[in-house]
Design a protein around this motif. Sequence first.
Motif, PDB file in Angstrom:
ATOM      1  N   HIS A   1      -2.205  -6.611  -5.229  1.00  0.00           N
ATOM      2  CA  HIS A   1      -1.238  -7.061  -4.233  1.00  0.00           C
ATOM      3  C   HIS A   1       0.182  -7.074  -4.803  1.00  0.00           C
ATOM      4  O   HIS A   1       1.152  -6.797  -4.079  1.00  0.00           O
ATOM      5  CB  HIS A   1      -1.584  -8.472  -3.750  1.00  0.00           C
ATOM      6  CG  HIS A   1      -2.625  -8.506  -2.674  1.00  0.00           C
ATOM      7  ND1 HIS A   1      -2.345  -8.251  -1.353  1.00  0.00           N
ATOM      8  CD2 HIS A   1      -3.958  -8.757  -2.725  1.00  0.00           C
ATOM      9  CE1 HIS A   1      -3.449  -8.361  -0.638  1.00  0.00           C
ATOM     10  NE2 HIS A   1      -4.446  -8.669  -1.451  1.00  0.00           N
ATOM     11  N   LEU A   2       0.324  -7.387  -6.074  1.00  0.00           N
ATOM     12  CA  LEU A   2       1.644  -7.490  -6.696  1.00  0.00           C
ATOM     13  C   LEU A   2       2.198  -6.138  -7.140  1.00  0.00           C
ATOM     14  O   LEU A   2       3.311  -6.063  -7.657  1.00  0.00           O
ATOM     15  CB  LEU A   2       1.578  -8.443  -7.897  1.00  0.00           C
ATOM     16  CG  LEU A   2       1.313  -9.913  -7.538  1.00  0.00           C
ATOM     17  CD1 LEU A   2       1.001 -10.711  -8.793  1.00  0.00           C
ATOM     18  CD2 LEU A   2       2.503 -10.517  -6.803  1.00  0.00           C
ATOM     19  N   GLY A   3       1.427  -5.064  -6.933  1.00  0.00           N
ATOM     20  CA  GLY A   3       1.921  -3.733  -7.273  1.00  0.00           C
ATOM     21  C   GLY A   3       1.567  -3.267  -8.664  1.00  0.00           C
ATOM     22  O   GLY A   3       2.007  -2.190  -9.084  1.00  0.00           O
ATOM     23  N   PHE A   4       0.760  -4.053  -9.385  1.00  0.00           N
ATOM     24  CA  PHE A   4       0.317  -3.652 -10.721  1.00  0.00           C
ATOM     25  C   PHE A   4      -1.158  -3.258 -10.607  1.00  0.00           C
ATOM     26  O   PHE A   4      -2.065  -4.050 -10.852  1.00  0.00           O
ATOM     27  CB  PHE A   4       0.561  -4.773 -11.728  1.00  0.00           C
ATOM     28  CG  PHE A   4       2.024  -5.048 -11.911  1.00  0.00           C
ATOM     29  CD1 PHE A   4       2.773  -4.303 -12.803  1.00  0.00           C
ATOM     30  CD2 PHE A   4       2.676  -6.002 -11.140  1.00  0.00           C
ATOM     31  CE1 PHE A   4       4.139  -4.515 -12.946  1.00  0.00           C
ATOM     32  CE2 PHE A   4       4.040  -6.223 -11.265  1.00  0.00           C
ATOM     33  CZ  PHE A   4       4.771  -5.475 -12.172  1.00  0.00           C
ATOM     34  N   SER A   5      -1.338  -2.024 -10.200  1.00  0.00           N
ATOM     35  CA  SER A   5      -2.660  -1.578  -9.780  1.00  0.00           C
ATOM     36  C   SER A   5      -3.641  -1.505 -10.945  1.00  0.00           C
ATOM     37  O   SER A   5      -3.381  -0.843 -11.948  1.00  0.00           O
ATOM     38  CB  SER A   5      -2.567  -0.199  -9.127  1.00  0.00           C
ATOM     39  OG  SER A   5      -3.858   0.299  -8.838  1.00  0.00           O
ATOM     40  N   PRO A   6      -4.799  -2.178 -10.814  1.00  0.00           N
ATOM     41  CA  PRO A   6      -5.857  -2.037 -11.801  1.00  0.00           C
ATOM     42  C   PRO A   6      -6.800  -0.886 -11.465  1.00  0.00           C
ATOM     43  O   PRO A   6      -7.914  -0.823 -11.975  1.00  0.00           O
ATOM     44  CB  PRO A   6      -6.572  -3.386 -11.719  1.00  0.00           C
ATOM     45  CG  PRO A   6      -6.436  -3.757 -10.280  1.00  0.00           C
ATOM     46  CD  PRO A   6      -5.114  -3.201  -9.809  1.00  0.00           C
ATOM     47  N   GLY A   7      -6.338   0.019 -10.576  1.00  0.00           N
ATOM     48  CA  GLY A   7      -7.189   1.120 -10.158  1.00  0.00           C
ATOM     49  C   GLY A   7      -8.251   0.641  -9.196  1.00  0.00           C
ATOM     50  O   GLY A   7      -7.979  -0.133  -8.282  1.00  0.00           O
ATOM     51  N   VAL A   8      -9.481   1.098  -9.386  1.00  0.00           N
ATOM     52  CA  VAL A   8     -10.585   0.703  -8.519  1.00  0.00           C
ATOM     53  C   VAL A   8     -10.848  -0.794  -8.663  1.00  0.00           C
ATOM     54  O   VAL A   8     -11.015  -1.306  -9.771  1.00  0.00           O
ATOM     55  CB  VAL A   8     -11.855   1.492  -8.883  1.00  0.00           C
ATOM     56  CG1 VAL A   8     -13.069   0.934  -8.151  1.00  0.00           C
ATOM     57  CG2 VAL A   8     -11.680   2.973  -8.553  1.00  0.00           C
ATOM     58  N   LEU A   9     -10.879  -1.512  -7.543  1.00  0.00           N
ATOM     59  CA  LEU A   9     -11.182  -2.942  -7.560  1.00  0.00           C
ATOM     60  C   LEU A   9     -12.691  -3.111  -7.685  1.00  0.00           C
ATOM     61  O   LEU A   9     -13.438  -2.868  -6.740  1.00  0.00           O
ATOM     62  CB  LEU A   9     -10.671  -3.609  -6.277  1.00  0.00           C
ATOM     63  CG  LEU A   9      -9.155  -3.544  -6.039  1.00  0.00           C
ATOM     64  CD1 LEU A   9      -8.801  -4.279  -4.745  1.00  0.00           C
ATOM     65  CD2 LEU A   9      -8.395  -4.129  -7.209  1.00  0.00           C
TER      66      LEU A   9
ATOM     67  N   VAL B   1      -6.460  -6.416   1.660  1.00  0.00           N
ATOM     68  CA  VAL B   1      -5.824  -6.515   2.978  1.00  0.00           C
ATOM     69  C   VAL B   1      -4.332  -6.786   2.796  1.00  0.00           C
ATOM     70  O   VAL B   1      -3.949  -7.763   2.147  1.00  0.00           O
ATOM     71  CB  VAL B   1      -6.475  -7.629   3.813  1.00  0.00           C
ATOM     72  CG1 VAL B   1      -5.787  -7.751   5.162  1.00  0.00           C
ATOM     73  CG2 VAL B   1      -7.958  -7.350   3.987  1.00  0.00           C
ATOM     74  N   PRO B   2      -3.458  -5.938   3.344  1.00  0.00           N
ATOM     75  CA  PRO B   2      -2.021  -6.094   3.124  1.00  0.00           C
ATOM     76  C   PRO B   2      -1.396  -7.175   3.990  1.00  0.00           C
ATOM     77  O   PRO B   2      -1.966  -7.588   5.003  1.00  0.00           O
ATOM     78  CB  PRO B   2      -1.468  -4.716   3.498  1.00  0.00           C
ATOM     79  CG  PRO B   2      -2.407  -4.213   4.545  1.00  0.00           C
ATOM     80  CD  PRO B   2      -3.770  -4.745   4.147  1.00  0.00           C
ATOM     81  N   ALA B   3      -0.205  -7.588   3.582  1.00  0.00           N
ATOM     82  CA  ALA B   3       0.518  -8.601   4.354  1.00  0.00           C
ATOM     83  C   ALA B   3       1.103  -8.021   5.631  1.00  0.00           C
ATOM     84  O   ALA B   3       1.255  -8.723   6.631  1.00  0.00           O
ATOM     85  CB  ALA B   3       1.631  -9.205   3.498  1.00  0.00           C
ATOM     86  N   SER B   4       1.424  -6.736   5.614  1.00  0.00           N
ATOM     87  CA  SER B   4       2.080  -6.124   6.778  1.00  0.00           C
ATOM     88  C   SER B   4       1.689  -4.658   6.906  1.00  0.00           C
ATOM     89  O   SER B   4       1.600  -3.933   5.907  1.00  0.00           O
ATOM     90  CB  SER B   4       3.604  -6.230   6.643  1.00  0.00           C
ATOM     91  OG  SER B   4       4.255  -5.465   7.650  1.00  0.00           O
TER      92      SER B   4
END
Length: 294
Positions: free
Chosen positions: A4-12, A129-132
């Motif tokens: 969510h913060l933009g620091f992608s860990p790749g596949v969740l 799920v995104p905020a917008s």
Amino acid sequence: MLDHLGFSPGVLDGRQGKSLVAALKGFQEQQGLPITGAMDPTTLRALYPYRAWRPTQTIALTPEMLAGPFVNPMPKNPQLQAKLPALGYRSAMEKLGEMFHTTPAVLIELNSPTTPLVPGRAVVFPNAVPASLSYDPKLPEAWRKTLASLNINAEQPVGAKIVVDKSDEVLRVLDKDGTLVAQSMATMGSKHDPLPIGTWKILGPSYNPPFHYNPALFWDAKASAKAALLPPGPNGPVGVVWLDLSKPHYGIHGTPEPSTIGRAESHGCIRLTNWDAARLALMIKPGTPAVFQP
């Protein structure tokens, strides 16, 4: 939280690994914390304000979430792929996996192998799920639909510079002040097609692009291979978006196989998961410098 913060860990997937370590290091750098790559007490305190983002959400499936058309089996031969109307997902499971930044295998773990994929069924997903979903109306309608299908948050930081770091296997986005605002794992180059070290520019995006397969540019192409124009789709060679670079034949793009990011080789280009590539496309504009460093 990191996704969510933009620091992608790749596949969740809820597991430790190099992608999570890289994401933690990026978050720690942005926060001015010791860069350990570990979920240490200092980092946990920095993440505490975002505790409302729970790790999973239970969501009822809708007809739109399950809609095709799907392509299964997916031919490997580019000549056969060129005859398809689109290089779409193989199944609803694959589509749902990318929608929630994960894989079908993780969805099965969170639910069960026998969970029916039917409208109204409650399914547990990683909380991507995104905020917008209120995207810029100037963007093409088909691209806005793609962004929504990948759960890309419409609110993104403005990137002024991209740095691709080969040693760390990450793509970093910096704002006008040089602050790190986003980061994702990336696959970049190989011994046959090394990353083109230097400073380039983003010329512009191509949303849901077709792919001009030219065997002359692929060292591993068969001698009998012929050129082909492949249709667009998330399972195309460049995924859902191509960010063209001033270096001819090079770009930053998505991928049909998100689990391979940072764990495979490319033909010189910079490859991200489809969701990270789509998110990046919202952050930058044509003319953005892209620095590729060892």
